[in-house]
Design an enzyme around this catalytic site. Structure first.
Site, PDB file in Angstrom:
ATOM      1  CD  GLU A   1      -1.729  -2.444   1.312  1.00  0.00           C
ATOM      2  OE1 GLU A   1      -2.544  -3.341   0.994  1.00  0.00           O
ATOM      3  OE2 GLU A   1      -0.606  -2.694   1.828  1.00  0.00           O
TER       4      GLU A   1
ATOM      5  CG  PHE B   1     -10.596  -4.724   1.804  1.00  0.00           C
ATOM      6  CD1 PHE B   1     -11.966  -4.877   1.984  1.00  0.00           C
ATOM      7  CD2 PHE B   1      -9.948  -5.585   0.932  1.00  0.00           C
ATOM      8  CE1 PHE B   1     -12.671  -5.857   1.311  1.00  0.00           C
ATOM      9  CE2 PHE B   1     -10.643  -6.564   0.245  1.00  0.00           C
ATOM     10  CZ  PHE B   1     -12.011  -6.702   0.439  1.00  0.00           C
TER      11      PHE B   1
ATOM     12  CG  HIS C   1     -12.249  -8.270   4.873  1.00  0.00           C
ATOM     13  ND1 HIS C   1     -11.521  -9.217   5.555  1.00  0.00           N
ATOM     14  CD2 HIS C   1     -11.712  -8.219   3.627  1.00  0.00           C
ATOM     15  CE1 HIS C   1     -10.589  -9.722   4.762  1.00  0.00           C
ATOM     16  NE2 HIS C   1     -10.679  -9.126   3.584  1.00  0.00           N
TER      17      HIS C   1
END
Length: 730
Positions: free
Chosen positions: A460, A483, A530
């Protein structure tokens, strides 16, 4: 190649040797020594000023001068690009930054061209020389350099898109590029332990980018010796198997060796062969900074051994040995440099300081050029032949497609966002293509090609760091973090780099990136990793716009505003709302926009107000409808839509009307975004209230996998209904 700055008066010469062991001319060697000595004397002057309490921090480049000056005389300021680290004083001087400009930063003067007094000394930045504003964070600039190189290649392949366009971020971006430009990036050896260093090598290697990675190895990361920091004690051994690289491990205290190494590295990169890696062994004769005392961890014997390798002494001896300068000539040069530095310091300490006013301090937190809150941005949905109601996912995809057709500077990348990285499968019709785990980028690569829509590594920080480097050059990266739960590896870039760049550079650099992030729970089985929220962390980050739509039409209009904006934008998309029946809308056309900071009144009411956003909006609506059916309570619902900025005027107007207010959101109640809204209402609207401000939010815990637990943890319509009834009865 090298630019001579030595005047005839500085060069009292004997007859030069006929066997000078270098291709450098005598003038070039004198120029190199002058720059090295100038760097050392600026260091020493800053140390004196610190002891006189005229500056507040000092960190030196001593011992690194030969390596840095070599880079500066081989590479091209204003042509190549530079992402240095805090010891690169001599590099900046070699590129053309003046001693006075460096000392202005040391005193924190208003005229400091790097930051206007906002950053510590040794945090370089110069638009004239293509030195991109540097932060204190070690190795974070590695990914910026990679993104910068990608942007240079992108513009070189599409030179026509560099033209300015009115009405969006492009109006204020001066784009320059060259087909053979090189990007310089340097770190200390200790920074090679950072993950972003390795992520940058991965991408530069895979893409064969023209980046020269320079490791200035002085043997210590503050007090940690190299063998503790680096397995085997040698970074060159560890990186040796990266493909497409040119490698050089050199004596970084020998200017002749250093110049040769940079000439070879630059030639390799300019030829399109890939990146280069120069590992220079240097010394650190001074402590890490004036806040450190290296005598506490380095014995005299080690420090004396380093002194024998001092690059200034070695270069001086070369000039004497080869008959380029005699002792009188060297002394004359040094006296002139000493006087230059003294005068520069005198001017710097007398320079005016920045204005300590609120307006001056807040300047450049956000763009002064493009106002995303302007009511003029509001447009009406266009009537099109396609009147079918679309989901939020559909209209986000439609907006991305429209904007990519409008603006070729837009690129989209992230994990799994491409249809297929092996494009031959798409061309053969062997696969349909993925387009994101939620399919929001489906078909974009197929239409626009793999150079504009592509997959990133599973990293990321790599996504956001590269995006910053691209955006600083004038591109518009619209990147995706798969996410919200996995945004944290990018937190360094999202907190310390992307939103800070404009402010810390006093408005000279900016990076208007859009970061799209699926967020939230209510998924039935999303569990801990999540289902996370956490938007308040980013609303607590100056310089970052934060958007959180609750329906398809808002998502389309707000994303278009985000893409055209001149600021970094975190665009939060609730996963549960992607394909909900609630909030579907017809396609509003390619120019539909909604300004930031304008709440939507979802429901009129006179008895109390619910302030909310995201997936809680439809749940609040259910609760309000039930409260009216069963108790006759008329609840007004405000959907904030954007959290930074948020619509305080709409909140205040509604609270003055109803005198009761609930702030409801999905994130945890404690330290959540609602706490700020509640506190401000209590502070500024206390006399308008007939009851305490109430909050409805998630429990202060994580989201569980089992649905019966998730239902209790997250706020439900029944929780909001109960709060409405209780507050009305107060």
């Amino acid at each position: 190649m090298a630019r001579s700055t030595a005047s005839a008066s500085e060069r009292s010469r004997t007859t030069p040797s006929a066997t000078l062991p270098t291709s450098l001319s005598p003038d070039q060697l004198v120029s190199i020594y002058r720059l090295m000595y100038l760097s050392r004397r600026v260091d020493d002057r800053e140390i004196l000023l610190k002891r006189q309490q005229k500056i507040f921090f000092q960190i030196s480049a001593a011992g690194h001068e030969a390596l840095q000056v070599a880079a500066g005389v081989v590479l091209k300021p204003g042509y190549d690009w530079f992402f240095p680290y805090y010891r690169d004083r001599a590099l900046c001087l070699a590129l053309g930054v003046t001693a006075e400009e460096l000392l202005l930063q040391a005193v924190g003067a208003a005229a400091d061209p790097a930051s206007g007094g906002r950053q510590m000394p040794a945090h370089w930045g110069s638009t004239a020389h293509n030195i991109v504003s540097q932060s204190s964070c070690t190795a974070s600039q590695c990914l910026h350099a990679v993104g910068c190189a990608e942007a240079g290649r992108y513009f070189s392949q599409r030179p026509e898109i560099a033209a300015k366009h009115e009405g969006d971020y492009r109006q204020w971006k001066d784009v320059t590029f060259h087909g053979d430009e090189v990007v310089y990036m340097s770190v200390g050896e200790g920074s090679t332990s950072q993950g972003e260093f390795w992520e940058s090598l991965n991408t530069a290697s895979n893409a064969k980018l023209p980046v020269i990675f320079v490791v200035e190895n002085n043997g210590y990361a503050i007090s940690t010796p190299v063998e503790v920091n680096t397995p085997g004690g040698n970074i060159s051994t560890l990186v040796a198997n990266f493909p497409n690289f040119h490698f050089a491990e050199i004596d970084g205290t020998d200017p002749v060796v250093c110049v040769k190494a940079f000439e070879e590295a630059a030639a390799w990169c300019r030829a399109g062969n890939g990146p280069a890696f120069i590992h220079g062994h240097v010394i650190r004769p001074y402590s890490h900074s004036l806040s450190d005392d290296d005598k506490l961890y380095r014995p005299d014997s080690e420090r004396e051994s380093d002194a024998l390798r001092d690059p200034l002494s070695k270069t001086q001896m070369l000039l004497l040995r080869e008959g380029i300068l005699d002792a009188e000539g060297i002394n004359k040069l040094e006296r002139e440099v000493d006087e230059e530095v003294r005068q520069a310091a005198d001017r710097a300490v007398r320079a005016p300081l920045p204005e300590p006013t609120k307006a001056a301090i807040l300047k450049h937190v956000y763009s002064e050029d493009y106002d995303p809150t302007s009511p003029a941005l509001q447009t009406a949905p266009a009537r099109t032949a396609d009147s079918q109601e679309r989901t939020m996912a559909d209209l986000i995809n439609a907006c991305l497609r429209d904007e990519m057709r409008r603006d070729e500077r837009i690129v989209i990348f992230g994990e799994d966002v491409a249809d297929a990285s092996r494009e031959e499968y798409l061309k053969q019709g062997a696969v349909k293509g993925k387009g994101g785990v939620f399919k929001l980028t489906a078909g974009l690569q197929t239409e626009f090609g793999g150079e504009r829509v592509f997959n990133s590594p599973l990293a990321e920080a790599n996504i956001v760091g590269r995006a910053l480097g691209m955006a600083a050059r004038g591109m518009k990266p619209v990147v995706e973090i798969q996410f919200f739960d996995y945004i944290w590896p990018a937190m360094h870039q999202l907190r310390n780099e992307l939103p800070v760049l404009r402010w810390r550079s006093n408005g000279t650099w900016s990076a208007p990136v859009v970061v799209r992030v699926p967020i939230g729970g209510y998924l039935t089985g999303g569990s801990v990793y999540h289902s996370q929220s956490g938007e308040s962390i980013f609303t607590h980050t100056p310089g970052m716009r934060v958007v959180f739509p609750s329906n398809a039409l808002d998502a389309n209009g707000l994303l278009r505003t985000a893409i055209r904006c001149d600021d970094p934008v975190l665009f939060l998309e609730h996963k549960r709302l992607y394909r909900e029946t609630y909030g579907r809308a017809a396609y509003p056309g390619p120019d539909y926009m909604i300004p930031f900071g304008k709440a939507a009144k979802v429901r009129e009411g006179k008895d109390l107000t619910v302030v909310t956003y995201g997936a809680v909006v439809p749940r609040a609506l259910q609760a309000a409808q039930k409260a009216e059916r069963e108790h006759g309570i008329q609840t007004e619902i405000l959907d904030l839509r954007t959290l930074n900025p948020y619509d305080w005027e709409a909140i205040a107007e509604s609270v003055r009307k109803t005198s009761r207010v609930i702030v409801a959101h999905e994130d945890m109640q404690s330290w959540g975004f609602g706490a700020e809204i509640a506190a401000r209402i209590a502070d500024e609207l206390f006399l308008d209230l007939d009851a305490p401000v109430k909050r409805v939010a998630s429990m202060d815990t994580f989201v569980a996998y089992q649905p019966i637990l998730e239902d209790v943890i997250l706020p439900q319509p029944e929780d909001i209904y109960k709060a409405i009834v209780d507050l009305r009865a107060f």
